[in-house]
Design an enzyme around this catalytic site. Structure first.
Site, PDB file in Angstrom:
ATOM      1  N   GLY A   1       3.427   8.174   1.959  1.00 43.37           N
ATOM      2  CA  GLY A   1       2.947   6.808   2.110  1.00 43.37           C
ATOM      3  C   GLY A   1       1.635   6.816   2.872  1.00 43.37           C
ATOM      4  O   GLY A   1       1.303   7.781   3.564  1.00 43.37           O
TER       5      GLY A   1
ATOM      6  N   GLY B   1      -1.521   4.012   4.727  1.00 41.87           N
ATOM      7  CA  GLY B   1      -1.958   2.680   5.096  1.00 41.87           C
ATOM      8  C   GLY B   1      -3.246   2.780   5.881  1.00 41.87           C
ATOM      9  O   GLY B   1      -3.861   3.856   6.005  1.00 41.87           O
TER      10      GLY B   1
ATOM     11  N   VAL C   1       1.233   9.464   5.713  1.00 40.31           N
ATOM     12  CA  VAL C   1       2.468  10.201   5.981  1.00 40.31           C
ATOM     13  C   VAL C   1       2.665  11.231   4.877  1.00 40.31           C
ATOM     14  O   VAL C   1       2.635  10.901   3.678  1.00 40.31           O
ATOM     15  CB  VAL C   1       3.689   9.257   6.038  1.00 40.31           C
ATOM     16  CG1 VAL C   1       4.948  10.056   6.372  1.00 40.31           C
ATOM     17  CG2 VAL C   1       3.462   8.177   7.087  1.00 40.31           C
TER      18      VAL C   1
ATOM     19  N   LYS D   1       3.214  12.142  10.206  1.00 37.13           N
ATOM     20  CA  LYS D   1       2.341  10.962  10.216  1.00 37.13           C
ATOM     21  C   LYS D   1       1.034  11.349  10.886  1.00 37.13           C
ATOM     22  O   LYS D   1       0.989  11.632  12.079  1.00 37.13           O
ATOM     23  CB  LYS D   1       3.028   9.823  10.981  1.00 37.13           C
ATOM     24  CG  LYS D   1       2.263   8.518  10.971  1.00 37.13           C
ATOM     25  CD  LYS D   1       3.095   7.428  11.643  1.00 37.13           C
ATOM     26  CE  LYS D   1       2.399   6.085  11.605  1.00 37.13           C
ATOM     27  NZ  LYS D   1       3.229   5.025  12.233  1.00 37.13           N
TER      28      LYS D   1
ATOM     29  N   ASP E   1       7.496  -5.362  13.442  1.00 39.31           N
ATOM     30  CA  ASP E   1       7.143  -5.155  12.034  1.00 39.31           C
ATOM     31  C   ASP E   1       8.364  -4.717  11.228  1.00 39.31           C
ATOM     32  O   ASP E   1       8.303  -3.767  10.449  1.00 39.31           O
ATOM     33  CB  ASP E   1       6.017  -4.117  11.914  1.00 39.31           C
ATOM     34  CG  ASP E   1       5.319  -4.181  10.547  1.00 39.31           C
ATOM     35  OD1 ASP E   1       5.474  -5.208   9.854  1.00 39.31           O
ATOM     36  OD2 ASP E   1       4.637  -3.228  10.178  1.00 39.31           O
TER      37      ASP E   1
END
Length: 1012
Positions: A721, A723, A728, A742, A850
């Site tokens: 993933g 962002g 990651v 990460k 979050d």
């Protein structure tokens, strides 16, 4: 605040409007002219739901004209055939303006040309921009509602031009600033609702000039720290409802409010009001509801509280009140709900409380009340809840609590009650929760109580109770939590106990139970915690325990178990605690236990023998094997039988030595080549030898510092993933363990340095907490250029991916996955437990900020783990109170993900645990509906899942929002979870449950197959 206070509908307002418009209203416009005006208004709207499709110009000879159009309100015509348009009701139409800043001006200029126009209701749409400036042309309007839209800016200074206004509702928008003086010049105004906006000044005294005002709602506005309740509000002698909750109000409650003789509802809760309650306030004889909870009120409760003769609900909990409960409280003959918890009250309950026939619930926990409860409490009223734990109450339990057959919950924990449990408790089929722990109760448990059919929680621990568990327990089909620890119970466990398919928590430790644990224990499929240590159980540990696949904690210590440790325990992949110490177990430690991820492991003081499995051969388990003299490995070498050396053995030893020298030489060459390789890799990632790494480890993991850092940085690793803040990767350490790495992206602050907030937050948060449903931060490493966070790898990715891709990844292959309802439920419960741990068991508490489906990760067994703490914050205690519920995270800006952010962040960046609760409720809605939190193609532009579900529920049956991909047999369980989700996503934060309560509600909502 009561439902009536929150949801005062405009229907009554419309009837008022209709009654004031008679058939005598001059017909200045023809029917066609009215239609053209309305079509001009419509032309400025976006109607994506096509609700105004029947707005079509008809011939002038049709008498109904626009009166047959959706949302148009017309007079009845009286003695005339002609009907006139007097208003519009567009409530819940999902309308918005056409693009262009002039749209609303054109629209309202058109409406104001209607001569009889008096009512406009635009509640719950998507209208934005400032307050409509051209509305001042509608001088005859007396009912105006713009509630629940996106209006912003300042409140209008020209509102007094609408001199006929009687009902004004601008609530649940984004208006800010102060309340203009023009609001004090509306002589006809009866209802003023400005709650849930961003008003940030004070409550102006001129509101006291509104002599006809009946309703004043200013709640949930972040008013200035200088804000108080102006004494001038005492001039509003027609006032019926006053709602000023969560306004940051300071100072004292003015005695002038005692002039409001018509007041029915007074809610000043969740402010910072202090001082003593003025006795004159107890003269509000019409008052039905008094809400003063979560303030700083001090001193005694006024002795003349009995003057509030119409009072039905009072909540003065979470203050600093002292003294005794006044005897006059017994005069409140209509009292239904008494909430006085979390104060410093002393003395006994007034005996007259038992004679109030309307009494339904008493919440008085966390005080220092003493003496006995009224012995006849429950004889006169249908008492449902008695919550008085953590006091100093004594003597016997009232035997009549369930005389009216309505008692659902009795919590009397942490007192000094003595004597036995009344036999009448056994005749109370409505009982759901019974908490009598930490008292001085004695005797045996009434047989019928064991089998109470509605019972969900039975907590009798820390008393002096005797006897055994009755076979009647087979009737307690809903029992989920049973705590009997620290008593003097004895005998064997009845086989009926193992038929309770909903049992999740069983705690029997520190008793005198004996006998064996039968194989029927394997029937407890939902059991997660089993505590039976410190008893006299004997026999073998049953292999059937492996059938309890949800087991997290298994505590069998300090008994008389013998035989070997079952290998099958290694199949309990969810188990984190295994304690078999102080028994008579023998044989080897099964290698299968190495597969478990244990944070608490103890096999000490048995008769185990053989080698300790390699997985446990480290200092973390130094004390786990003490008292087992025949164990070897780690702290004691395992020796084989020694024999005298022979010439053959000598030759073999010589050959081994030569081989070892050659091997060392090869290793040296390899190390030199590896050094060149490592230098090459560091150069590849700009990590020079002088740029030294700092490493922090948080969990037991074996890794090569240099080699594994290079592995973690390898750009060929698959991306899990990415962002704006980080990417990651999946990596494999030198020990073969898969991890998620990460790598934080570089963020430069204004000073030119690196911004470490996300890195620091995750390290500070995950580095210190341990929970089975929170992802493990194994270690982190960083230098001046690069920051890496290394987590345990979750092979099934996130809940969001799994829900919305419907695919389970297995290496390079994939297969379709229908995430069934039991799996979704288990994920929801696990995530809730993790979040409850952050809120209630961490000190200080942690607010995640979050929570979303993509931040709930799933391991190979679909166990849930809360992840991504990059914007998490430690909650700080509010300086005004020591209340555990007054924690908040004070942040400079609103954080989170669109669709999951709680609505209160429209006016405040302050994050509380209730913000996380809202976000978790959105996740539950995703599970129930199968839809994303934001799906424009499904919900439409500007719509999210919360508003979509609530709109669908308002128009149809609840089952219509359920995921059609799931079997019909699960609908009942899905509806239970839907109810929890709706509670979590309430718009008012205070009305949302805590995550600890959510966990309890989820336990009650276990999947049930509906075969109807």
């Amino acid at each position: 605040m009561a439902t009536s206070l929150f949801h005062c509908t405009l229907t009554w307002c419309f009837f008022c409007a209709l009654s004031s418009i008679t058939g005598a209203c001059c017909t200045l416009l023809t029917s066609t002219e009215e239609q053209r005006i309305l079509l001009t208004f419509k032309s400025q709207l976006l109607d994506e739901a096509n609700l105004l499709s029947n707005w079509v110009l008809s011939s002038s000879n049709e008498s109904n004209g626009a009166c047959s159009w959706t949302g148009v309100l017309c007079t009845d015509g009286g003695d005339h055939d002609t009907k006139n348009v007097y208003g519009l009701n567009f409530s819940h139409f999902e309308l918005q303006w056409q693009p262009g800043i002039a749209s609303q001006d054109i629209a309202f200029l058109a409406l104001c040309r209607l001569p009889c126009f008096t009512v406009l209701d635009l509640t719950d749409n998507y209208f934005s921009s400032n307050f409509p400036a051209t509305l001042h042309k509608c001088t005859g309007i007396h009912t105006l509602s713009l509630s629940y839209n996106l209006f912003q800016g300042n409140l209008p200074t020209f509102i007094d031009r609408l001199g006929a206004l009687q009902h004004l509702d601008l609530s649940r928008n984004y208006f800010s600033g102060s309340i203009p003086a023009s609001f004090g010049r509306l002589p006809s105004l009866q209802n003023l609702k400005l709650h849930q906006n961003r008003l940030n000044e004070t409550i102006p005294p001129f509101l006291g000039n509104l002599s006809n005002l009946q309703t004043l709602y200013l709640a949930y506005n972040p008013l200035s720290n200088m804000a108080n309740i102006p004494p001038e509000l005492g001039n509003l002698t027609e006032l019926v409802d006053l709602w000023l909750a969560v306004c940051n109000l300071h100072g004292m409650i003015p005695a002038s409010l005692s002039n409001l003789f018509k007041l029915l509802n007074l809610d000043l809760s969740q402010n910072m009001l202090g001082g003593e309650l003025h006795p004159s306030l107890m003269n509000l004889k019409s008052l039905n509801q008094l809400e003063l909870y979560r303030n700083q009120l001090e001193g005694p409760i006024p002795t003349n509280i009995g003057n509030l003769t119409e009072l039905t609900n009072i909540d003065i909990s979470r203050n600093l009140l002292t003294g005794h409960l006044p005897a006059s409280i017994s005069s409140l003959l209509y009292l239904q709900s008494l909430h006085i918890s979390h104060n410093y009250l002393t003395g006994p309950f007034p005996s007259g409380l038992a004679f109030i026939t309307s009494l339904i619930e008493v919440f008085a926990f966390n005080n220092n009340l003493s003496g006995a409860l009224p012995p006849n409490l429950g004889t006169a009223s249908k008492l449902e809840k008695l919550i008085v734990y953590s006091n100093s109450l004594t003597k016997s339990l009232p035997p009549a609590l369930c005389d009216q057959g309505a008692l659902q919950e009795v919590q009397l924990s942490n007192n000094r009650f003595s004597g036995g449990i009344p036999s009448t408790f056994a005749k109370c089929p409505t009982l759901q929760r019974v908490l009598l722990d930490n008292n001085q109760l004695s005797g045996s448990v009434p047989p019928g109580l064991w089998g109470s059919p509605a019972l969900f929680l039975l907590q009798l621990n820390d008393n002096s109770l005797i006897g055994g568990i009755g076979s009647e327990i087979c009737n307690a089909e809903n029992l989920s939590i049973l705590r009997l620890d620290s008593n003097s119970f004895s005998g064997s466990l009845p086989t009926e106990l193992f038929n309770l398919r909903n049992l999740t928590y069983l705690s029997l430790f520190h008793n005198h139970f004996s006998g064996t644990i039968p194989p029927e224990i394997g029937r407890l499929k939902q059991l997660s915690n089993l505590y039976i240590q410190s008893n006299a159980f004997s026999g073998a540990i049953p292999q059937a325990l492996a059938l309890c696949t949800q087991l997290h904690v298994l505590q069998l210590a300090d008994n008389q178990f013998f035989g070997v440790i079952p290998r099958s325990l290694g199949n309990l992949s969810t188990m984190t605690t295994l304690n078999l110490s102080h028994n008579n177990l023998s044989g080897p430690i099964p290698a299968e236990l190495s597969a478990l991820t244990l944070t608490n492991f103890d096999l000490s003081y048995n008769h185990l023998s053989g080698p300790i499995p390699l997985a446990f051969s480290n200092t973390a388990f130094d004390k786990s094997f003490a008292g087992n003299m025949d164990l070897c490995g780690h702290f004691k070498l395992c020796h084989s039988n020694r024999k005298k050396p022979t010439s053959k053995r000598i030759m073999m030893a010589l050959a081994s030595s030569i081989f070892a020298v050659a091997f060392i030489f090869l290793i040296g060459c390899s190390l030199k080549m590896y050094g060149i390789y490592r230098l090459h890799r560091r150069q590849m990632f700009d990590c020079s030898a002088t740029n030294t790494w700092k490493i922090l480890t948080f969990h037991k993991v074996q890794f090569d510092e240099d080699l594994d850092i290079v592995r973690c940085l390898d750009y060929t690793n698959p991306i899990l993933g990415s962002g704006g803040a980080a990417t990651v990767y999946k990596a494999v350490l030198s020990n073969g363990q898969a991890v998620a790495v990460k790598k934080l992206n570089k963020v430069t602050n204004h000073g030119g340095g690196s911004d470490n907030k996300e890195f620091d937050s995750e390290v500070a948060t995950l580095g210190k907490i341990r929970h089975k449903h929170i992802v493990k931060l194994l270690f982190c490493c960083y230098n001046k250029d690069t920051k890496l966070l290394v987590y345990e790898y979750m092979p099934n990715g996130s809940l969001g991916d799994l829900m919305h891709r419907s695919t389970l990844l297995h290496g390079s292959k994939s297969k379709p996955l229908a995430l069934d309802w039991p799996s979704r439920y288990r994920i929801a419960l696990g995530a809730a437990e993790g979040l409850a741990y952050l809120h209630h068991d961490c000190s200080p508490p942690i607010v995640h900020r979050d929570i979303k489906s993509s931040n709930i990760l799933l391991d190979a067994h679909l166990n849930a783990y809360i992840a991504d703490f990059g914007i998490a914050r430690l909650m700080e205690r509010d300086s005004a109170t020591n209340d555990e519920c007054c924690y908040a995270a004070f942040t400079g800006q609103v954080a989170g993900t669109y669709g999951y952010i709680a609505p209160e962040h429209a006016y405040t960046p302050k994050a509380t645990e209730k913000s996380d609760t809202y976000s978790f409720g959105v996740v539950l809605l995703e599970m129930v509906t199968g839809k994303r939190a934001v799906a424009r193609e499904v919900f439409g532009e500007g719509m999210d899942i919360v508003r979509w579900v609530k709109a669908r529920l308002a128009d149809g049956e609840a089952w219509e929002v359920l995921d059609e991909e799931l079997a019909v047999c699960w609908q009942e369980g899905m509806l239970r979870l839907l109810r929890v989700a709706l509670l979590c996503t309430r718009s008012v934060p205070a009305s949302r449950p805590s995550m600890r309560t959510v966990v309890v509600m989820l336990l009650e909502a276990q999947p049930i197959i509906n075969n109807k």
